[in-house]
Design a protein around this motif. Structure first.
Motif, PDB file in Angstrom:
ATOM      1  N   GLY A  41      18.072  28.060  44.647  1.00  0.00           N
ATOM      2  CA  GLY A  41      17.271  28.840  45.337  1.00  0.00           C
ATOM      3  C   GLY A  41      18.157  29.902  46.204  1.00  0.00           C
ATOM      4  N   LEU A  42      19.056  29.270  46.925  1.00  0.00           N
ATOM      5  CA  LEU A  42      19.933  30.163  47.805  1.00  0.00           C
ATOM      6  C   LEU A  42      20.787  30.984  47.079  1.00  0.00           C
ATOM      7  CD1 LEU A  42      21.291  27.378  50.322  1.00  0.00           C
ATOM      8  CD2 LEU A  42      19.543  29.102  50.737  1.00  0.00           C
ATOM      9  N   PHE A  43      21.212  30.482  45.930  1.00  0.00           N
ATOM     10  CA  PHE A  43      22.011  31.510  44.840  1.00  0.00           C
ATOM     11  C   PHE A  43      21.250  32.714  44.310  1.00  0.00           C
ATOM     12  CE2 PHE A  43      23.574  32.851  40.754  1.00  0.00           C
ATOM     13  CZ  PHE A  43      24.953  33.263  41.158  1.00  0.00           C
ATOM     14  N   LEU A  44      19.968  32.388  43.946  1.00  0.00           N
ATOM     15  CA  LEU A  44      18.974  33.215  43.377  1.00  0.00           C
ATOM     16  C   LEU A  44      18.439  34.195  44.366  1.00  0.00           C
ATOM     17  CD1 LEU A  44      16.879  31.105  41.014  1.00  0.00           C
ATOM     18  CD2 LEU A  44      18.730  32.910  40.612  1.00  0.00           C
ATOM     19  N   LEU A  45      18.382  33.873  45.735  1.00  0.00           N
ATOM     20  CA  LEU A  45      17.939  34.724  46.623  1.00  0.00           C
ATOM     21  C   LEU A  45      19.319  35.396  47.283  1.00  0.00           C
ATOM     22  CD1 LEU A  45      15.424  32.394  48.722  1.00  0.00           C
ATOM     23  CD2 LEU A  45      15.287  34.274  47.276  1.00  0.00           C
ATOM     24  N   GLY A  46      20.525  35.288  46.843  1.00  0.00           N
ATOM     25  CA  GLY A  46      21.703  35.981  47.319  1.00  0.00           C
ATOM     26  C   GLY A  46      22.224  35.656  48.610  1.00  0.00           C
ATOM     27  N   LEU A  47      21.758  34.505  48.992  1.00  0.00           N
ATOM     28  CA  LEU A  47      21.982  33.689  50.348  1.00  0.00           C
ATOM     29  C   LEU A  47      23.431  33.126  50.340  1.00  0.00           C
ATOM     30  CD1 LEU A  47      18.600  32.542  51.688  1.00  0.00           C
ATOM     31  CD2 LEU A  47      19.806  34.857  51.881  1.00  0.00           C
ATOM     32  N   ARG A  48      23.864  32.857  49.078  1.00  0.00           N
ATOM     33  CA  ARG A  48      24.826  32.051  48.835  1.00  0.00           C
ATOM     34  C   ARG A  48      26.206  32.939  48.167  1.00  0.00           C
ATOM     35  NH1 ARG A  48      27.924  29.215  45.087  1.00  0.00           N
ATOM     36  NH2 ARG A  48      29.060  27.359  46.030  1.00  0.00           N
ATOM     37  N   ARG A  49      27.119  33.062  48.904  1.00  0.00           N
ATOM     38  CA  ARG A  49      27.985  34.165  48.371  1.00  0.00           C
ATOM     39  C   ARG A  49      29.474  33.489  48.095  1.00  0.00           C
ATOM     40  NH1 ARG A  49      24.837  38.111  47.609  1.00  0.00           N
ATOM     41  NH2 ARG A  49      24.311  39.418  49.280  1.00  0.00           N
ATOM     42  N   ALA A  50      30.007  33.844  47.090  1.00  0.00           N
ATOM     43  CA  ALA A  50      31.029  33.197  46.692  1.00  0.00           C
ATOM     44  C   ALA A  50      32.399  33.738  47.388  1.00  0.00           C
ATOM     45  CB  ALA A  50      31.780  33.573  45.232  1.00  0.00           C
ATOM     46  N   PRO A  51      33.147  32.947  47.975  1.00  0.00           N
ATOM     47  CA  PRO A  51      34.141  33.281  49.049  1.00  0.00           C
ATOM     48  C   PRO A  51      35.059  34.351  48.614  1.00  0.00           C
ATOM     49  CG  PRO A  51      34.631  31.267  48.115  1.00  0.00           C
ATOM     50  CD  PRO A  51      33.358  31.514  47.612  1.00  0.00           C
ATOM     51  N   ARG A  52      35.638  35.176  49.341  1.00  0.00           N
ATOM     52  CA  ARG A  52      36.818  36.268  48.827  1.00  0.00           C
ATOM     53  C   ARG A  52      38.031  35.792  49.687  1.00  0.00           C
ATOM     54  NH1 ARG A  52      34.912  41.458  46.876  1.00  0.00           N
ATOM     55  NH2 ARG A  52      36.577  42.238  47.676  1.00  0.00           N
ATOM     56  N   VAL A  53      38.948  35.495  48.820  1.00  0.00           N
ATOM     57  CA  VAL A  53      40.225  34.771  49.411  1.00  0.00           C
ATOM     58  C   VAL A  53      41.432  35.890  48.902  1.00  0.00           C
ATOM     59  CG1 VAL A  53      41.784  32.798  49.624  1.00  0.00           C
ATOM     60  CG2 VAL A  53      39.172  32.600  49.118  1.00  0.00           C
ATOM     61  N   TRP A  54      42.318  36.019  49.972  1.00  0.00           N
ATOM     62  CA  TRP A  54      43.497  36.677  49.852  1.00  0.00           C
ATOM     63  C   TRP A  54      44.378  35.752  48.975  1.00  0.00           C
ATOM     64  CZ3 TRP A  54      44.284  41.880  49.773  1.00  0.00           C
ATOM     65  CH2 TRP A  54      43.521  42.543  50.621  1.00  0.00           C
ATOM     66  N   ARG A  55      45.082  36.148  47.781  1.00  0.00           N
ATOM     67  CA  ARG A  55      45.880  35.242  46.760  1.00  0.00           C
ATOM     68  C   ARG A  55      47.232  36.003  46.824  1.00  0.00           C
ATOM     69  NH1 ARG A  55      43.365  30.328  47.123  1.00  0.00           N
ATOM     70  NH2 ARG A  55      41.638  30.347  46.034  1.00  0.00           N
ATOM     71  N   THR A  56      48.426  35.258  47.053  1.00  0.00           N
ATOM     72  CA  THR A  56      49.622  35.944  46.831  1.00  0.00           C
ATOM     73  C   THR A  56      49.860  35.804  45.231  1.00  0.00           C
ATOM     74  OG1 THR A  56      50.621  34.909  48.715  1.00  0.00           O
ATOM     75  CG2 THR A  56      51.992  35.381  47.101  1.00  0.00           C
ATOM     76  N   VAL A  57      50.349  36.920  44.573  1.00  0.00           N
ATOM     77  CA  VAL A  57      50.743  37.128  43.267  1.00  0.00           C
ATOM     78  C   VAL A  57      52.190  37.395  42.974  1.00  0.00           C
ATOM     79  CG1 VAL A  57      48.397  38.022  42.757  1.00  0.00           C
ATOM     80  CG2 VAL A  57      50.049  39.582  43.440  1.00  0.00           C
ATOM     81  N   GLY A  58      52.904  37.384  44.036  1.00  0.00           N
ATOM     82  CA  GLY A  58      54.396  37.720  43.807  1.00  0.00           C
ATOM     83  C   GLY A  58      54.974  38.478  45.126  1.00  0.00           C
ATOM     84  N   ARG A  59      56.288  38.458  45.123  1.00  0.00           N
ATOM     85  CA  ARG A  59      57.274  39.208  46.156  1.00  0.00           C
ATOM     86  C   ARG A  59      57.128  40.433  45.591  1.00  0.00           C
ATOM     87  NH1 ARG A  59      58.803  37.301  50.009  1.00  0.00           N
ATOM     88  NH2 ARG A  59      60.337  38.718  50.364  1.00  0.00           N
ATOM     89  N   LEU A  60      57.341  41.439  46.685  1.00  0.00           N
ATOM     90  CA  LEU A  60      57.146  42.991  46.364  1.00  0.00           C
ATOM     91  C   LEU A  60      58.328  43.431  45.720  1.00  0.00           C
ATOM     92  CD1 LEU A  60      55.978  45.698  47.405  1.00  0.00           C
ATOM     93  CD2 LEU A  60      57.477  45.646  49.456  1.00  0.00           C
ATOM     94  N   ASP A  61      59.391  42.961  45.820  1.00  0.00           N
ATOM     95  CA  ASP A  61      60.774  43.317  44.947  1.00  0.00           C
ATOM     96  C   ASP A  61      60.595  42.820  43.449  1.00  0.00           C
ATOM     97  OD1 ASP A  61      61.122  40.640  45.377  1.00  0.00           O
ATOM     98  OD2 ASP A  61      62.960  40.998  46.412  1.00  0.00           O
ATOM     99  N   ALA A  62      59.627  41.995  43.059  1.00  0.00           N
ATOM    100  CA  ALA A  62      59.464  41.604  41.596  1.00  0.00           C
ATOM    101  C   ALA A  62      58.667  42.504  40.938  1.00  0.00           C
ATOM    102  CB  ALA A  62      58.385  40.194  41.722  1.00  0.00           C
ATOM    103  N   PHE A  63      57.955  43.387  41.554  1.00  0.00           N
ATOM    104  CA  PHE A  63      57.474  44.484  40.835  1.00  0.00           C
ATOM    105  C   PHE A  63      58.047  45.837  40.493  1.00  0.00           C
ATOM    106  CE2 PHE A  63      54.280  41.477  42.437  1.00  0.00           C
ATOM    107  CZ  PHE A  63      53.717  41.010  41.583  1.00  0.00           C
ATOM    108  N   GLU A  64      58.137  46.419  39.380  1.00  0.00           N
ATOM    109  CA  GLU A  64      58.745  47.534  39.553  1.00  0.00           C
ATOM    110  C   GLU A  64      57.798  48.689  39.439  1.00  0.00           C
ATOM    111  OE1 GLU A  64      61.011  50.019  35.369  1.00  0.00           O
ATOM    112  OE2 GLU A  64      61.033  47.662  35.909  1.00  0.00           O
ATOM    113  N   VAL A  65      58.061  49.943  40.088  1.00  0.00           N
ATOM    114  CA  VAL A  65      57.366  51.010  40.334  1.00  0.00           C
ATOM    115  C   VAL A  65      57.078  51.531  39.000  1.00  0.00           C
ATOM    116  CG1 VAL A  65      57.168  53.437  41.171  1.00  0.00           C
ATOM    117  CG2 VAL A  65      58.261  51.679  42.444  1.00  0.00           C
ATOM    118  N   GLY A  66      55.429  51.991  38.569  1.00  0.00           N
ATOM    119  CA  GLY A  66      54.936  52.579  37.438  1.00  0.00           C
ATOM    120  C   GLY A  66      54.797  51.708  36.138  1.00  0.00           C
ATOM    121  N   LYS A  67      55.090  50.326  36.668  1.00  0.00           N
ATOM    122  CA  LYS A  67      54.683  49.232  35.567  1.00  0.00           C
ATOM    123  C   LYS A  67      53.408  48.516  35.916  1.00  0.00           C
ATOM    124  CE  LYS A  67      58.604  49.541  32.882  1.00  0.00           C
ATOM    125  NZ  LYS A  67      58.546  49.710  31.619  1.00  0.00           N
ATOM    126  N   THR A  68      52.889  48.368  34.687  1.00  0.00           N
ATOM    127  CA  THR A  68      51.695  47.493  34.771  1.00  0.00           C
ATOM    128  C   THR A  68      51.656  46.112  34.384  1.00  0.00           C
ATOM    129  OG1 THR A  68      50.183  49.370  34.601  1.00  0.00           O
ATOM    130  CG2 THR A  68      49.270  47.243  33.959  1.00  0.00           C
TER     131      THR A  68
END
Length: 169
Positions: A41-68
């Protein structure tokens, strides 16, 4: 001929036991129903929200400019028994020294995983032929809207994505 055996007449103890077991069954059923009904019931009424969490995906220098590139991270609300299915992914592009764009790997049509084709600079969905431009806009096919984006930040030389549930329409 053998005479049938008749049960002994029910005494006051049997009636009390039956009454107790009937009440116990009703109480157990009510508890079980509440355990299912309240969260649903809480989910259907929109009262229960999934959490939003900041997750680390890598160090800044590991990603090349312009690359996906595809990055993987833990789902925002993993359950103890989910194992490897608690991992999800995003397409991450480094725009410049500090700016990143992250797209969901899930097509906005039916949630199939999209692939990045570097040579064509397009995201392609293998399920129904959906195609997205490098900025996530729909190029062709059945997807109703652009690829979903995740907020991205850089903190102390680490790239982080604000995770959320799988963004499917």
């Amino acid at each position: 001929m053998i005479a049938p055996v008749r049960p002994a007449p029910a005494g006051p103890e049997d009636g009390a036991r039956r009454s107790f077991l009937a009440r116990l069954s009703i109480a157990a059923g009510a508890v079980a129903a509440a355990l299912v009904a309240v969260p649903s019931g809480l989910f259907l009424l929109g009262l229960r929200r999934a959490p939003r969490v900041w997750r680390t995906v890598g160090r800044l220098d590991a990603f090349e400019v312009g690359k996906t590139v595809e990055v993987s991270f833990l789902d925002p609300s993993p359950l103890p028994w989910t194992g490897v299915t608690a991992r999800t992914a995003a397409w991450l592009r480094r725009v410049d020294d500090q700016e990143f764009i992250a797209f969901s790997v899930h097509c906005t049509h039916l949630g199939c995983p999209v692939r990045w084709l570097q040579e064509a600079e397009l995201f392609m969905c293998p399920c129904h032929g959906g195609v997205f431009y490098e900025d996530g806009r729909v190029a062709s096919g059945p997807p109703p809207r652009p690829l979903s984006r995740y907020p991205v930040r850089v903190r102390a030389g680490v790239v982080e994505i604000l995770t959320s549930p799988i963004p499917i329409a």
